[in-house]
Design a protein around this motif. Sequence first.
Motif, short mmCIF file in Angstrom:
data_model
loop_
_atom_site.label_atom_id
_atom_site.label_comp_id
_atom_site.label_asym_id
_atom_site.label_seq_id
_atom_site.Cartn_x
_atom_site.Cartn_y
_atom_site.Cartn_z
N ASN A 148 0.91 -1.27 0.17
CA ASN A 148 -0.06 0.07 -0.18
C ASN A 148 0.92 1.18 -0.07
O ASN A 148 0.65 2.40 -0.85
CB ASN A 148 -0.84 -0.02 1.28
N LEU A 163 3.17 1.46 -3.10
CA LEU A 163 2.61 1.73 -4.72
C LEU A 163 2.68 3.15 -5.18
O LEU A 163 3.06 3.08 -6.49
CB LEU A 163 0.84 1.75 -4.59
N TYR A 164 2.68 4.10 -4.54
CA TYR A 164 2.86 5.39 -5.15
C TYR A 164 4.41 5.54 -5.65
O TYR A 164 4.40 6.09 -6.88
CB TYR A 164 2.64 6.64 -4.20
N ARG A 219 6.43 3.24 -6.61
CA ARG A 219 6.70 2.31 -7.44
C ARG A 219 6.20 2.68 -8.70
O ARG A 219 6.74 2.78 -9.97
CB ARG A 219 5.83 1.07 -7.21
N GLU A 220 4.82 3.41 -8.84
CA GLU A 220 4.13 3.87 -10.14
C GLU A 220 4.76 5.05 -10.54
O GLU A 220 4.84 5.25 -11.73
CB GLU A 220 2.76 4.13 -9.59
N HIS A 221 5.48 5.85 -9.67
CA HIS A 221 6.14 6.94 -10.37
C HIS A 221 7.57 6.86 -10.15
O HIS A 221 8.33 7.96 -10.67
CB HIS A 221 5.71 8.24 -9.22
N MET A 261 4.53 9.76 0.10
CA MET A 261 4.30 10.71 -1.02
C MET A 261 4.98 11.90 -0.97
O MET A 261 4.94 13.05 -1.71
CB MET A 261 2.94 11.08 -1.18
N ARG A 288 5.74 -1.88 -17.65
CA ARG A 288 5.78 -1.51 -16.14
C ARG A 288 4.57 -2.16 -15.41
O ARG A 288 4.67 -2.59 -14.24
CB ARG A 288 5.83 -0.09 -15.89
N GLN A 289 3.87 -2.79 -16.28
CA GLN A 289 2.52 -3.35 -15.51
C GLN A 289 2.51 -4.80 -15.91
O GLN A 289 1.72 -5.44 -15.69
CB GLN A 289 1.03 -2.64 -16.21
N ARG A 302 0.91 -7.32 -13.43
CA ARG A 302 -0.38 -7.19 -13.35
C ARG A 302 -1.12 -8.02 -14.32
O ARG A 302 -2.05 -8.57 -14.47
CB ARG A 302 -0.73 -5.58 -13.59
N MET A 323 -3.38 9.97 -5.98
CA MET A 323 -1.70 9.70 -5.92
C MET A 323 -1.23 9.81 -7.29
O MET A 323 -0.29 9.43 -7.47
CB MET A 323 -1.55 8.23 -5.39
N ILE A 379 -2.09 8.25 -9.78
CA ILE A 379 -2.13 7.02 -10.59
C ILE A 379 -3.43 6.84 -11.36
O ILE A 379 -4.54 6.48 -10.59
CB ILE A 379 -1.77 5.75 -9.63
N ARG A 424 -4.93 2.94 -16.03
CA ARG A 424 -3.49 2.47 -16.27
C ARG A 424 -3.28 1.14 -15.44
O ARG A 424 -2.84 0.17 -16.12
CB ARG A 424 -2.78 3.44 -15.82
N ILE A 425 -3.72 1.09 -14.20
CA ILE A 425 -3.28 -0.04 -13.77
C ILE A 425 -4.52 -1.00 -13.35
O ILE A 425 -4.30 -2.37 -13.13
CB ILE A 425 -2.70 0.23 -12.00
#
Lengths: 261, 252
Positions: free
Chosen positions: A107, A110-111, A113-115, A163, B30-31, B34, B126, B128, B132-133
């Motif tokens: 949790n 996530l931020y 990692r995604e960025h 973040m 990157r996914q 998933r 966030m 995101i 995308r995910i």
Amino acid sequence: MTSDTKEQKRTSIGLKIEDFSKSYDSVEVLRHVSLEVEPGEIFVIMCPSGSGKSVLLKHVAGLEIPTNGRIVIDGMDIAEPKTRSQLHMALVFQAGALFNSMSVFDNLALYPREHRLYDKKALRDKVMKALETLSLEDAAEKFPSQLSGGMRKRVAIARALVMEPELILYDEPTSELDPTMGATISEIIADLREEFGVTSLVVSHDRDLALTIADRVAILMHGDLLEVDTRENIKKSDNPKVKDFLNPVIDIKNPRFKRKD
Amino acid sequence: MKQINKILEDFGSTIILALRAFSYLPCLPRQWYRLVEQCYLIGYTTLPIVAILSFFIGGVLALQAGYSLAPVAAQDFIGSLVGLSLARELAPVMTAILVAGRVGSAISAELATMKVYQEVDALVTMNIPPERILVMPRLIAILIMMPILTIIANLIGWIGGAVVAQNVDFIQLDTRIYFQGIKNFVTFRDILDGLIKAEIFGFVTILVCCNVGLQTVGGPREIGSSVTRAVVISLILILLLDYFVTSVLLKF
């Protein structure tokens, strides 16, 4: 909060709500709300349940578009599509809004990692540091369903911390918590400002939280902004509605509601 | 009028969702994990039920064909009939219906729950994009898995037909003749047409289920309503599209 978790103070940002109104169909939820939150300030918006404080917060977070007026954060209108991506802002949801299919660690990760903010080791350090700040290091591998209400709130705050926000929005951070845990969360909010200098906008109907940690308090009632002042002045307010809201008297002989026989 | 507006609104939001999801296609590497997870969920978990159903559908087809063709001593055509019916029509439609029921319902329930419990809002705050995910990996996964599931459905259905054709008293068609019929009459084009249909049905099903899930507003009750709605819309669209896609494919 341990001293080794201290980081260099981040820059904080202010926000301005200008003549903000919101209607759903024909129902006007908020009317002509204007207020300004200074950088680094803890600003608490207090109001009774159902008075539109969560709606206001959703708009500040850019999740909804106002019917009228605008919300400017760090000089940028939040309604503009690209504004959110340029701001370091986090929202701590009332129920946590943790991702139930992910562990606490994931949790929080996530931020970044995604960025693609850190490599694997730095990411782990960052997440563990945030968990340590909130005394949650033992919960890293747990899933949200295994956590108590207070822990969920703390995980939500830790997720916001990862973040590295300049502005944190808190939606009812102490609701559904026992008084001790409520006090802990209030201390955490105050500590985060002290340590990281973040601006905090809190919506709550928790009198203790508002009158203990807030620099300024706004009272919102039935869609209208009644008063904005420092917590000391709000305590001494002459406005009967504010007085009644902050110091309710339980009068069992003359109940506010009338039972129908 | 309100109903028409709602249908148009849903149609528009589904198209926008697809466009947004595909705009994140460059982020697919990157996914990756998933995508693999979704391939597993869509493919592996649907496979047993696809196998069982296609075996019996092949068997029933052979039984019905035998019932009609045996009196005129035309059993030799059972293989071609079962082969063509499955390849061109039944395998893609049946697989899509199973995907809608097994995977589509799970996807709409998961996304509706995430929406209701503000997990989707959390993603937005966030920065995101949920498309995308949550959407893009599922759409790519269905495009990968649908042809595989359909080919497996074809093969197992043909085997089911062969078993019935050989063992039922009033048919008793030799397996070699049965498969010779398939070999003679089922062309690569027939199988390709079936796979094109399967791709379209699967894609539309998952897209609709994602959109209905993400449009959910309210509480736990609405999650259930969304699942029902997603599956019903998917089934209607599969059957509607089946007619139109078949008409188009027959022209080429």
